[in-house]
Design a protein around this motif. Sequence first.
Motif, mmCIF file in Angstrom:
data_model
loop_
_atom_site.group_PDB
_atom_site.id
_atom_site.type_symbol
_atom_site.label_atom_id
_atom_site.label_comp_id
_atom_site.label_asym_id
_atom_site.label_seq_id
_atom_site.Cartn_x
_atom_site.Cartn_y
_atom_site.Cartn_z
ATOM 1 N N GLU A 40 0.833 -1.196 0.000
ATOM 2 C CA GLU A 40 0.000 0.000 0.000
ATOM 3 C C GLU A 40 0.877 1.259 0.000
ATOM 4 O OE1 GLU A 40 -3.248 0.061 -0.255
ATOM 5 O OE2 GLU A 40 -3.363 -2.138 -0.263
ATOM 6 N N PRO A 41 0.372 2.356 -0.547
ATOM 7 C CA PRO A 41 1.143 3.615 -0.505
ATOM 8 C C PRO A 41 1.354 4.050 0.943
ATOM 9 C CG PRO A 41 -0.658 3.759 -2.082
ATOM 10 C CD PRO A 41 -0.881 2.511 -1.301
ATOM 11 N N PRO A 42 2.527 4.501 1.299
ATOM 12 C CA PRO A 42 2.767 4.953 2.680
ATOM 13 C C PRO A 42 2.007 6.236 2.982
ATOM 14 C CG PRO A 42 4.650 5.465 1.297
ATOM 15 C CD PRO A 42 3.719 4.645 0.450
ATOM 16 N N ILE A 43 1.699 6.423 4.243
ATOM 17 C CA ILE A 43 0.971 7.620 4.673
ATOM 18 C C ILE A 43 1.844 8.391 5.665
ATOM 19 C CG2 ILE A 43 -1.074 8.510 5.864
ATOM 20 C CD1 ILE A 43 -2.576 6.039 4.930
ATOM 21 N N PHE A 44 2.091 9.665 5.359
ATOM 22 C CA PHE A 44 2.882 10.526 6.236
ATOM 23 C C PHE A 44 2.092 11.787 6.558
ATOM 24 C CE2 PHE A 44 6.296 8.135 4.107
ATOM 25 C CZ PHE A 44 7.043 7.742 5.205
ATOM 26 N N SER A 45 2.422 12.391 7.687
ATOM 27 C CA SER A 45 1.893 13.712 8.043
ATOM 28 C C SER A 45 3.077 14.657 8.208
ATOM 29 C CB SER A 45 1.097 13.639 9.349
ATOM 30 O OG SER A 45 1.965 13.410 10.449
ATOM 31 N N PRO A 46 2.852 15.973 8.135
ATOM 32 C CA PRO A 46 3.971 16.908 8.318
ATOM 33 C C PRO A 46 4.713 16.690 9.638
ATOM 34 C CG PRO A 46 2.065 18.059 7.435
ATOM 35 C CD PRO A 46 1.606 16.672 7.771
ATOM 36 N N HIS A 47 3.995 16.268 10.669
ATOM 37 C CA HIS A 47 4.616 16.071 11.982
ATOM 38 C C HIS A 47 5.656 14.958 11.951
ATOM 39 C CE1 HIS A 47 4.787 16.785 16.252
ATOM 40 N NE2 HIS A 47 4.630 15.504 16.527
ATOM 41 N N ASP A 48 5.531 14.043 10.997
ATOM 42 C CA ASP A 48 6.485 12.930 10.915
ATOM 43 C C ASP A 48 7.884 13.400 10.526
ATOM 44 O OD1 ASP A 48 4.578 10.972 11.557
ATOM 45 O OD2 ASP A 48 3.870 10.907 9.489
ATOM 46 N N PHE A 49 7.991 14.599 9.980
ATOM 47 C CA PHE A 49 9.284 15.090 9.502
ATOM 48 C C PHE A 49 9.966 16.037 10.497
ATOM 49 C CE2 PHE A 49 6.819 13.923 5.805
ATOM 50 C CZ PHE A 49 7.722 13.227 5.028
ATOM 51 N N ARG A 50 9.416 16.114 11.720
ATOM 52 C CA ARG A 50 9.943 17.078 12.680
ATOM 53 C C ARG A 50 11.395 16.795 13.039
ATOM 54 N NH1 ARG A 50 7.014 13.232 15.051
ATOM 55 N NH2 ARG A 50 7.580 12.399 17.115
ATOM 56 N N ARG A 51 11.746 15.519 13.214
ATOM 57 C CA ARG A 51 13.117 15.180 13.596
ATOM 58 C C ARG A 51 14.086 15.444 12.432
ATOM 59 N NH1 ARG A 51 13.046 12.491 18.424
ATOM 60 N NH2 ARG A 51 11.032 11.623 19.048
ATOM 61 N N ILE A 52 13.645 15.115 11.216
ATOM 62 C CA ILE A 52 14.493 15.357 10.048
ATOM 63 C C ILE A 52 14.753 16.854 9.893
ATOM 64 C CG2 ILE A 52 14.634 15.186 7.527
ATOM 65 C CD1 ILE A 52 12.972 12.645 7.714
ATOM 66 N N PHE A 53 13.694 17.665 10.065
ATOM 67 C CA PHE A 53 13.833 19.109 9.909
ATOM 68 C C PHE A 53 14.802 19.685 10.935
ATOM 69 C CE2 PHE A 53 12.518 23.258 11.565
ATOM 70 C CZ PHE A 53 12.812 24.039 10.464
ATOM 71 N N VAL A 54 14.586 19.370 12.225
ATOM 72 C CA VAL A 54 15.431 19.932 13.276
ATOM 73 C C VAL A 54 16.872 19.483 13.113
ATOM 74 C CG1 VAL A 54 15.868 19.953 15.761
ATOM 75 C CG2 VAL A 54 13.540 20.224 14.916
ATOM 76 N N THR A 55 17.075 18.196 12.814
ATOM 77 C CA THR A 55 18.431 17.679 12.637
ATOM 78 C C THR A 55 19.135 18.375 11.477
ATOM 79 O OG1 THR A 55 17.794 15.518 13.507
ATOM 80 C CG2 THR A 55 19.802 15.617 12.197
ATOM 81 N N ASP A 56 18.451 18.467 10.322
ATOM 82 C CA ASP A 56 19.059 19.087 9.150
ATOM 83 C C ASP A 56 19.330 20.570 9.388
ATOM 84 O OD1 ASP A 56 19.800 18.789 6.245
ATOM 85 O OD2 ASP A 56 18.263 20.332 6.048
#
Length: 228
Positions: A40-56
């Motif tokens: 099935e296609p994966p489902i993401f929300s903007p909140h799922d990228f919080r760690r990637i954003f802060v780390t980057d």
Amino acid sequence: MPLLFQRDIGTEHRAFTPTALRKLLINTLATTGLTDAGGEPPIFSPHDFRRIFVTDAIMNGLPPHIAQVIRGHKSHDTTMGNKAIYPTETIEAHRAFIARRRATRPSDEYRTPTEAEWDAFLAHFEKREVSIGTCARAFSSPCVHEHACVRYSLLRPDPAQRARLVEIRDNLPARIEDAIREGWLGEVEGLQVSLAGTEEKLDRRSRTSTPVDLGIPHLATPQGGELP
């Protein structure tokens, strides 16, 4: 606008709505063709990228306290908990960021000062010490008050010199009367400014040094009675 995600609508800049962001994510995932273990296609929300954003962001030199504001965290610890890097890496990344910023500015701004310049810098702080306190004027700025420091709003009186301030305040009315009697109108105006400045500083010291009695708190029982 102080927003991380915004777009042009007509002549205005408006924030992306949560629904619009989710649609963008769904379309992006559909374009990639990625699927989960069940096909099935994966489902993401903007909140799922919080760690990637802060780390980057931090690894590219963004100060952690700025990342905290962008993320809307009340605590700095929450922001630092989102990052996937160690404190040492954060410090090194920020130092590299500062080095990159300095490389874009004229090199003269970061040269080693000469002995004469360093002596002038130290002398500035020595000259800020006056008889009744410390002058808080900025480095390399001249003193335009010619030792009439009680007139200066940036004078920070020494608490130990309060008696001296009171003496100056009590003496000024007599000096104003003498100036009026002699017809020294310019001197009258200057002495009145000094009197107002001295009274303001004495009032400021009174406001900041007067203790406030908050009383002793009493614990109350669930029935409303006070505990012994």
